[in-house]
Design an enzyme around this catalytic site. Structure first.
Site, PDB file in Angstrom:
ATOM      1  N   GLY A 126      -8.014 -45.532 -23.049  1.00  0.00           N
ATOM      2  CA  GLY A 126      -7.544 -46.663 -22.636  1.00  0.00           C
ATOM      3  C   GLY A 126      -7.244 -46.792 -20.978  1.00  0.00           C
ATOM      4  O   GLY A 126      -6.569 -47.710 -20.641  1.00  0.00           O
ATOM      5  N   SER A 136     -10.273 -45.789 -14.649  1.00  0.00           N
ATOM      6  CA  SER A 136     -10.225 -45.827 -13.204  1.00  0.00           C
ATOM      7  C   SER A 136      -8.516 -46.289 -12.933  1.00  0.00           C
ATOM      8  O   SER A 136      -8.056 -45.963 -11.955  1.00  0.00           O
ATOM      9  CB  SER A 136     -10.929 -46.704 -12.531  1.00  0.00           C
ATOM     10  N   GLU A 169     -13.139 -34.531  -4.156  1.00  0.00           N
ATOM     11  CA  GLU A 169     -14.021 -34.654  -5.268  1.00  0.00           C
ATOM     12  C   GLU A 169     -15.215 -35.636  -4.879  1.00  0.00           C
ATOM     13  O   GLU A 169     -16.465 -35.596  -4.929  1.00  0.00           O
ATOM     14  CB  GLU A 169     -13.570 -35.178  -6.515  1.00  0.00           C
ATOM     15  N   ARG A 204     -52.020 -38.226  -4.973  1.00  0.00           N
ATOM     16  CA  ARG A 204     -52.440 -39.095  -5.826  1.00  0.00           C
ATOM     17  C   ARG A 204     -53.504 -40.358  -4.933  1.00  0.00           C
ATOM     18  O   ARG A 204     -53.076 -40.592  -4.196  1.00  0.00           O
ATOM     19  CB  ARG A 204     -51.396 -40.115  -6.482  1.00  0.00           C
TER      20      ARG A 204
END
Length: 390
Positions: free
Chosen positions: A141, A144, A253, A279
């Protein structure tokens, strides 16, 4: 065509012969120990436990951590970390570095805020690859909205009694400890604390989360705390001051994620350029069609901008003047660049890019987790605006 992962890297005047030697050492390790197995590990959704001690032996796990706990700091700086994030991104299986390096978010709270006894008990084993630690913030719940977390820790004598749950926890099934955000006080950020919780504690349980769009090899879990008791000396930092611990952890992080995303974008570029040179359609190479050349140029343009932004943020960190708003927006810049490059590379590769077993297909699946994890793009923009005084 010769635009490769390495040639698409802008010059960095901060890199020395020691940095280049570290890249070569790390690349040999990755190319020998990980690359040949990456696709199989991805399909199996599992990384062998033996990889951690091997990564420790090459210096990867301990990079940037104090030597007193088995880390490697002598002769290193933050540019070594950037290189590590780049090289791990070359694998093209984002779940491998996410799981292998999860101590990068789980261990800093202990190193920076924990007691000496806590550091000695945890850090050497983690940095040797013998044991594992994760970070427990996100809840069912409260994603962020970190200040809205509901897992409680109630003081009972010399112990805290923890009740609640955490979810989307990277490394959660393997972890021996979890640096966990808990509510010890009132509502909001001022009531949050951080606790180091051992996963062998009575009342602790966990379940794996395997049905993911990407990061298949990443060990992801939901954690449950049912009257789990831990001694009060497992408090990380001060009681009701955990939000500060969490916020200082986020910048590292986000920088690591941004460096990885920029490098993954270069992987997409490299694969697209190689395919466009091989290709043939309508009697010409794909690369001879203007629309394809423009796609490649636009990819390189965005990659250049993201690299320059990355370097600027690393420079401010090195100078001791990091701006959290700028770092937040860097993460958005990197995730948008990755999304664009993954899409354009997939368009250039066409059907072959849609088939499992190539780096572009794997990276394409992992765009969203990068745009959400560590703070979603929307939250990052709002955080930046507030940092800028808006």
């Amino acid at each position: 065509m010769s635009l490769t992962f390495d040639s698409a890297r802008l010059p960095n005047p901060h890199l020395t012969t020691e940095h280049h030697a570290w890249r070569q050492q790390l690349r040999r390790f990755i190319d020998t120990e990980i690359m040949p197995h990456a696709e199989d590990w991805d399909e199996a959704g599992h990384i062998p436990i033996e990889l951690w001690p091997k990564a420790a032996a090459v210096g990867l796990l301990g990079l940037g951590y104090p030597e007193a706990y088995g880390g490697v700091t002598e002769g290193t700086d933050l540019w070594f970390g950037w290189i590590a994030n780049e090289e791990l991104a070359r694998i093209g299986v984002g779940g491998i570095p996410a799981s292998l390096m999860v101590h990068g978010i789980g261990l800093p709270p202990v190193i920076n805020w924990g007691s000496e006894a806590m550091k000695q008990a945890v850090a050497p084993a983690v940095l040797a690859g013998e044991k594992h630690i994760s970070l427990g913030i996100t809840e069912p719940g409260a994603g962020s909205d970190v200040a809205g977390l509901a897992t409680t820790a109630v003081r009972d004598g010399d112990e805290y009694v923890i009740n609640g749950s955490k979810t989307y926890i990277t490394g959660g099934m393997r972890a021996n400890w979890v640096s966990t955000a808990v509510r010890t006080g009132g509502e909001g950020a001022g009531g949050v604390s951080m606790l180091l919780i051992p996963t062998d504690a009575e009342g602790f349980s966990r379940t794996p989360l395997t049905r993911k769009q990407g990061w298949w090899t990443s060990d992801t879990a939901t954690l449950y705390f049912d009257n789990v008791r831990v001694p009060v000396d497992q408090l990380i930092g001060e009681e009701n001051q955990g939000f500060r611990v969490i916020m200082t952890n986020f910048n590292g992080e986000r920088m690591a994620m941004a460096a990885g995303m920029e490098a993954q974008a270069r992987v997409c570029l490299e694969e697209a350029v190689a395919w466009a040179g091989e290709r043939k359609t309508f009697g010409r190479r794909l690369a001879d069609h203007q629309v394809i050349r423009h796609k490649i140029a636009q990819m390189k343009q965005r990659i250049n901008a993201t690299q320059a932004y990355l370097r600027l943020c690393y420079e401010t960190i090195a100078a001791g003047t990091p701006n959290p708003g700028d770092i937040a927006m860097l993460k958005v810049q990197a995730s948008e660049t990755l999304e664009f490059c993954a899409r354009e590379a997939m368009q250039i590769l066409g059907g072959i890019g849609y088939m499992r077993g190539n780096r572009v297909e794997r990276i394409y699946r992992e765009v969203r987790v990068n745009a959400i994890g560590g703070g979603s793009e929307e939250i990052m923009r709002d955080l930046a605006a507030r940092q800028y005084g808006v």
